[in-house]
Design an enzyme around this catalytic site. Sequence first.
Site, PDB file in Angstrom:
ATOM      1  N   ASN A   1      45.549  42.493  31.025  1.00 35.24           N
ATOM      2  CA  ASN A   1      45.430  41.212  30.330  1.00 35.24           C
ATOM      3  C   ASN A   1      44.798  41.454  28.971  1.00 35.24           C
ATOM      4  OD1 ASN A   1      46.394  39.718  32.580  1.00 35.24           O
ATOM      5  ND2 ASN A   1      44.372  39.844  33.537  1.00 35.24           N
TER       6      ASN A   1
ATOM      7  N   HIS B   1      41.191  47.546  31.005  1.00 35.48           N
ATOM      8  CA  HIS B   1      41.333  47.980  32.408  1.00 35.48           C
ATOM      9  C   HIS B   1      42.736  47.711  32.893  1.00 35.48           C
ATOM     10  CE1 HIS B   1      39.673  43.907  32.141  1.00 35.48           C
ATOM     11  NE2 HIS B   1      40.399  43.607  33.206  1.00 35.48           N
ATOM     12  N   LEU B   2      43.204  48.619  33.748  1.00 38.57           N
ATOM     13  CA  LEU B   2      44.467  48.427  34.454  1.00 38.57           C
ATOM     14  C   LEU B   2      44.143  47.809  35.799  1.00 38.57           C
ATOM     15  CD1 LEU B   2      46.389  51.831  34.210  1.00 38.57           C
ATOM     16  CD2 LEU B   2      46.987  49.710  33.102  1.00 38.57           C
ATOM     17  N   HIS B   3      44.778  46.678  36.112  1.00 41.52           N
ATOM     18  CA  HIS B   3      44.724  46.151  37.474  1.00 41.52           C
ATOM     19  C   HIS B   3      45.843  46.845  38.256  1.00 41.52           C
ATOM     20  CE1 HIS B   3      42.324  42.370  36.676  1.00 41.52           C
ATOM     21  NE2 HIS B   3      42.781  42.571  35.465  1.00 41.52           N
TER      22      HIS B   3
ATOM     23  N   ASP C   1      38.306  45.859  42.824  1.00 41.39           N
ATOM     24  CA  ASP C   1      38.023  44.580  42.180  1.00 41.39           C
ATOM     25  C   ASP C   1      37.162  43.720  43.113  1.00 41.39           C
ATOM     26  OD1 ASP C   1      39.541  42.865  39.680  1.00 41.39           O
ATOM     27  OD2 ASP C   1      38.463  41.704  41.199  1.00 41.39           O
ATOM     28  N   ILE C   2      36.166  43.065  42.562  1.00 43.40           N
ATOM     29  CA  ILE C   2      35.218  42.275  43.352  1.00 43.40           C
ATOM     30  C   ILE C   2      35.879  41.002  43.919  1.00 43.40           C
ATOM     31  CG2 ILE C   2      34.273  40.771  41.531  1.00 43.40           C
ATOM     32  CD1 ILE C   2      31.460  41.613  42.532  1.00 43.40           C
TER      33      ILE C   2
ATOM     34  N   GLY D   1      44.192  35.734  30.269  1.00 44.13           N
ATOM     35  CA  GLY D   1      43.264  35.758  31.399  1.00 44.13           C
ATOM     36  C   GLY D   1      42.242  36.874  31.348  1.00 44.13           C
ATOM     37  N   GLN D   2      42.122  37.556  30.193  1.00 48.48           N
ATOM     38  CA  GLN D   2      41.123  38.619  30.118  1.00 48.48           C
ATOM     39  C   GLN D   2      39.721  38.012  30.150  1.00 48.48           C
ATOM     40  OE1 GLN D   2      41.405  41.311  26.731  1.00 48.48           O
ATOM     41  NE2 GLN D   2      39.910  42.731  27.636  1.00 48.48           N
TER      42      GLN D   2
HETATM   43  P1  AMP Z   1      40.454  40.482  33.567  1.00 49.04           P
HETATM   44  O1  AMP Z   1      40.366  39.024  33.953  1.00 49.04           O
HETATM   45  O2  AMP Z   1      41.832  41.003  33.369  1.00 49.04           O
HETATM   46  O3  AMP Z   1      39.542  40.779  32.404  1.00 49.04           O
HETATM   47  O4  AMP Z   1      39.914  41.276  34.824  1.00 49.04           O
HETATM   48  C1  AMP Z   1      38.557  41.407  35.113  1.00 49.04           C
HETATM   49  C2  AMP Z   1      38.472  41.738  36.569  1.00 49.04           C
HETATM   50  O5  AMP Z   1      37.192  42.256  36.830  1.00 49.04           O
HETATM   51  C3  AMP Z   1      38.663  40.514  37.485  1.00 49.04           C
HETATM   52  O6  AMP Z   1      39.759  40.745  38.364  1.00 49.04           O
HETATM   53  C4  AMP Z   1      37.339  40.426  38.233  1.00 49.04           C
HETATM   54  O7  AMP Z   1      37.483  40.033  39.571  1.00 49.04           O
HETATM   55  C5  AMP Z   1      36.807  41.846  38.106  1.00 49.04           C
HETATM   56  N1  AMP Z   1      35.357  41.977  38.191  1.00 49.04           N
HETATM   57  C6  AMP Z   1      34.431  41.212  37.559  1.00 49.04           C
HETATM   58  N2  AMP Z   1      33.194  41.656  37.840  1.00 49.04           N
HETATM   59  C7  AMP Z   1      33.344  42.724  38.665  1.00 49.04           C
HETATM   60  C8  AMP Z   1      32.443  43.601  39.321  1.00 49.04           C
HETATM   61  N3  AMP Z   1      31.105  43.487  39.182  1.00 49.04           N
HETATM   62  N4  AMP Z   1      32.949  44.576  40.115  1.00 49.04           N
HETATM   63  C9  AMP Z   1      34.290  44.692  40.262  1.00 49.04           C
HETATM   64  N5  AMP Z   1      35.195  43.908  39.672  1.00 49.04           N
HETATM   65  C10 AMP Z   1      34.734  42.925  38.885  1.00 49.04           C
END
Ligand code: AMP
Length: 113
Positions: free
Chosen positions: A86, A99-101, A29-30, A92-93
């Site tokens: 999410n 995606h699975l965190h 995750d970024i 918070g999506q």
């Molecule tokens: P969500 O908020 O559950 O939709 O999660 C989206 C996730 O994607 C967040 O934790 C962001 O930090 C992550 N994210 C957004 N852009 C990128 C990226 N370019 N590379 C890696 N993770 C990302």
Amino acid sequence: MDCLFCKIIKGEIPAKVIYEDEKVLVFEDINPQAPVHTLVIPKKHISTLLEITGEDNELLGYLFQVANSIARDKGIADKGFRLVINCNREAGQTVFHVHLHLLGGRTMSWPPG
Ligand code: AMP
């Protein structure tokens, strides 16, 4: 399709990929929220949990298997980790590709914020 994670899958946007096969991509995750914060995503574009159908049963089960394997590789399996999905804005999506965190490496609080 204008989907950030589809672009990462296609290699159009860089990411720290730690595992890839024909069905799944795993990358860091970024904006990590824990010492381990990895995203496990299906290569198939599914916008939200609500779009999952019976066709995806095997794929979803496989995502969990991959997440387990990454948790073991990262040394957080026994200590404990959290998987979060999410669904839609109030949860918070922000990226509309399921995606699975995979979160770990610190004590997690409950209830989540
Ligand atoms: P969500 O908020 O559950 O939709 O999660 C989206 C996730 O994607 C967040 O934790 C962001 O930090 C992550 N994210 C957004 N852009 C990128 C990226 N370019 N590379 C890696 N993770 C990302």
